[in-house]
Design a protein around this motif. Structure first.
Motif, short mmCIF file in Angstrom:
data_model
loop_
_atom_site.label_atom_id
_atom_site.label_comp_id
_atom_site.label_asym_id
_atom_site.label_seq_id
_atom_site.Cartn_x
_atom_site.Cartn_y
_atom_site.Cartn_z
N TRP A 140 -2.26 86.27 19.01
CA TRP A 140 -2.48 86.55 20.40
C TRP A 140 -3.50 87.91 20.47
CZ3 TRP A 140 0.40 85.11 25.04
CH2 TRP A 140 1.16 84.10 24.72
N ARG A 141 -4.27 87.78 21.70
CA ARG A 141 -5.36 88.97 21.87
C ARG A 141 -4.96 89.52 23.12
NH1 ARG A 141 -9.55 87.49 25.36
NH2 ARG A 141 -9.29 85.24 25.65
N VAL A 142 -5.28 90.87 23.19
CA VAL A 142 -5.29 91.68 24.41
C VAL A 142 -6.56 91.26 25.58
CG1 VAL A 142 -5.19 93.81 25.64
CG2 VAL A 142 -3.85 93.58 23.54
N ASN A 143 -6.22 90.81 26.68
CA ASN A 143 -7.46 90.36 27.41
C ASN A 143 -7.83 91.19 28.57
OD1 ASN A 143 -5.05 89.13 28.59
ND2 ASN A 143 -6.26 87.36 29.46
N GLN A 144 -6.52 91.96 29.11
CA GLN A 144 -6.83 93.08 30.31
C GLN A 144 -6.07 94.10 30.08
OE1 GLN A 144 -6.54 91.58 34.55
NE2 GLN A 144 -5.78 89.96 33.53
N GLU A 145 -6.67 95.15 30.38
CA GLU A 145 -5.76 96.40 30.20
C GLU A 145 -5.85 97.05 31.63
OE1 GLU A 145 -6.59 97.46 25.60
OE2 GLU A 145 -8.33 97.86 27.15
N LYS A 146 -5.00 97.95 32.07
CA LYS A 146 -4.94 98.66 33.32
C LYS A 146 -4.15 100.17 33.07
CE LYS A 146 -5.31 95.75 37.19
NZ LYS A 146 -4.57 95.10 38.44
N ILE A 147 -4.63 101.13 33.68
CA ILE A 147 -4.07 102.65 33.54
C ILE A 147 -3.43 102.34 34.91
CG2 ILE A 147 -4.28 104.79 33.32
CD1 ILE A 147 -7.00 104.14 31.68
N ALA A 148 -2.12 103.02 34.93
CA ALA A 148 -1.12 103.46 35.97
C ALA A 148 -0.98 104.69 35.85
CB ALA A 148 -0.10 102.61 35.99
N TYR A 149 -0.75 105.50 37.07
CA TYR A 149 -0.50 106.91 37.22
C TYR A 149 0.85 106.89 38.22
CZ TYR A 149 -1.11 111.84 37.69
OH TYR A 149 -0.80 113.36 37.48
N GLU A 150 1.72 107.83 37.41
CA GLU A 150 2.85 107.68 38.54
C GLU A 150 3.78 109.22 38.19
OE1 GLU A 150 4.95 104.08 39.41
OE2 GLU A 150 6.91 105.14 40.15
N ASN A 151 4.15 109.89 38.98
CA ASN A 151 4.96 111.23 38.77
C ASN A 151 4.30 111.90 37.47
OD1 ASN A 151 6.78 110.40 40.76
ND2 ASN A 151 8.28 109.16 39.30
N LYS A 152 3.00 111.97 37.60
CA LYS A 152 2.29 112.94 36.77
C LYS A 152 2.27 112.43 35.15
CE LYS A 152 2.98 117.07 39.04
NZ LYS A 152 3.77 118.46 39.14
N LEU A 153 2.55 111.19 35.08
CA LEU A 153 2.41 110.40 33.77
C LEU A 153 1.52 109.25 33.85
CD1 LEU A 153 6.28 110.04 32.98
CD2 LEU A 153 4.73 111.59 32.03
N PHE A 154 0.60 109.14 32.88
CA PHE A 154 -0.11 107.74 32.72
C PHE A 154 0.62 106.62 31.95
CE2 PHE A 154 -3.14 111.03 33.42
CZ PHE A 154 -4.15 110.61 34.30
N TYR A 155 0.30 105.26 32.23
CA TYR A 155 0.89 104.46 31.40
C TYR A 155 -0.29 103.35 31.38
CZ TYR A 155 5.19 105.83 33.45
OH TYR A 155 6.26 106.77 33.84
N LEU A 156 -0.41 102.73 30.05
CA LEU A 156 -1.19 101.62 29.67
C LEU A 156 -0.53 100.59 29.74
CD1 LEU A 156 -4.09 101.06 28.80
CD2 LEU A 156 -3.39 101.31 26.33
N ILE A 157 -1.04 99.68 30.85
CA ILE A 157 -0.45 98.35 30.90
C ILE A 157 -1.27 97.22 30.54
CG2 ILE A 157 0.71 96.89 32.67
CD1 ILE A 157 1.29 99.76 33.87
N TYR A 158 -1.07 96.12 29.82
CA TYR A 158 -1.81 95.08 29.25
C TYR A 158 -1.34 93.65 29.39
CZ TYR A 158 -0.17 96.61 24.60
OH TYR A 158 0.40 96.92 23.68
N THR A 159 -2.24 92.65 29.19
CA THR A 159 -1.78 91.48 29.13
C THR A 159 -2.24 90.90 27.75
OG1 THR A 159 -3.73 90.57 30.35
CG2 THR A 159 -1.84 90.85 31.37
N ALA A 160 -1.68 89.74 27.15
CA ALA A 160 -2.25 89.07 25.99
C ALA A 160 -2.18 87.56 26.31
CB ALA A 160 -1.43 89.58 24.82
N VAL A 161 -2.86 86.98 25.78
CA VAL A 161 -3.01 85.55 25.75
C VAL A 161 -3.38 84.91 24.29
CG1 VAL A 161 -3.90 85.45 27.97
CG2 VAL A 161 -5.72 85.58 26.18
N PRO A 162 -2.89 83.67 24.15
CA PRO A 162 -3.19 83.15 22.50
C PRO A 162 -4.71 83.26 22.53
CG PRO A 162 -1.87 81.84 24.09
CD PRO A 162 -2.35 82.58 24.81
N GLY A 163 -5.05 83.52 21.05
CA GLY A 163 -6.37 83.66 20.89
C GLY A 163 -6.62 84.94 19.82
N GLU A 164 -7.97 84.77 19.20
CA GLU A 164 -8.01 85.62 18.12
C GLU A 164 -8.57 86.95 18.66
OE1 GLU A 164 -10.89 86.23 14.04
OE2 GLU A 164 -11.07 84.23 15.28
#
Ligand code: SAM
Length: 236
Positions: A140-164
């Motif tokens: 599987w490969r990561v195809n989209q990434e987003k950074i979220a920010y809440e209560n002074k904390l950052f989060y990396l959130i991402y999607t994956a789909v089948p593929g190299e």
């Protein structure tokens, strides 16, 4: 321009594909994502899985939808990882608020369920590259990434789909290669915060997760690269 980051749950929800008819939320806990999905997408079925026997009861008391028609499209199952799902039952699975190792092991334990997904959405509590490596290993490969920010904390959130996975950048592969490729103006601020976190983790964590050392060695170079397209501060 100052960067405005989405809040965590908004970012997770926005990454669930619009065409998914059935979405599994692994570790649903409060269940807010389940409720949002059925309330905002009239055709969607949402399956919540949680290992805790108390999750279903507290969801029904606190965050379940008021509309009975929306509630009827939520199915709650007690169990571990993907085990309570049937192959092909859902097109998308969300893993949010779980550790990377926990998520990776759930994927490895249920290859027949993973094979039925079109997309998986991940919001691990902390990102040290363990899950990313695991995804690559199962094709599987990561195809989209987003950074979220809440209560002074950052989060990396991402999607994956089948593929190299084609990630080749020597520095950014440890952090957020898609955001780097897109020249995301928020990436610099996420990395700046991550540098402080890494300094604490490397000093005080007895059993350091694999990947942490590589991140520490590369964080300054990643910061310098992302500074070239950084926004003018961010909204706190
Ligand atoms: C911190 S909460 C996350 C809640 C929500 N998903 C979120 O991101 O806001 C973690 C939940 O995942 C459940 N959990 C942890 N590991 C799990 C696993 N392997 N399978 C199923 N549930 C799990 C816990 O019982 C807990 O309710």
């Amino acid at each position: 321009m100052a960067v405005v980051f989405p809040r965590r749950l908004d970012a997770i929800q926005s990454l669930v594909p619009q065409d998914a008819q059935c979405v599994a939320d692994i570790g649903f806990d409060h269940g807010k994502l389940l409720t949002r999905l059925v309330e905002e997408r009239p055709a969607v079925r949402a399956i919540g899985v949680d290992k805790s026997p108390h999750a279903a009861g507290s969801f029904m008391k606190r965050d379940a939808p008021n509309d009975p028609a929306a509630l009827a499209r939520i199915y709650l199952r007690e169990g571990l990882g993907l085990q309570p799902l049937a192959p092909g039952e859902c097109e998308c699975a969300v893993f949010a608020g779980l550790g990377e190792v926990n998520i990776r092991d759930s994927l490895l334990a249920s290859p027949e369920i993973v094979a039925g997904f079109h997309t998986m959405v991940f919001a691990p509590v902390y990102t040290a590259g363990i899950l990313r490596k695991g995804l690559k290993e199962i094709g599987w490969r990561v195809n989209q990434e987003k950074i979220a920010y809440e209560n002074k904390l950052f989060y990396l959130i991402y999607t994956a789909v089948p593929g190299e996975e084609t990630m080749t950048h020597p520095v950014m592969q440890y952090f957020a290669p898609r955001l780097f490729e897109e020249k995301d103006p928020g990436l610099f601020f996420y990395l700046k915060d991550l540098k402080d976190l890494l300094a604490v983790k490397i000093r005080y964590t007895d059993r350091q997760p694999p990947g942490l050392r590589e991140m520490c060695l590369n964080i300054d170079a990643a910061l310098a690269l992302s500074a070239e397209f950084a926004g003018e501060g961010y909204v706190r």
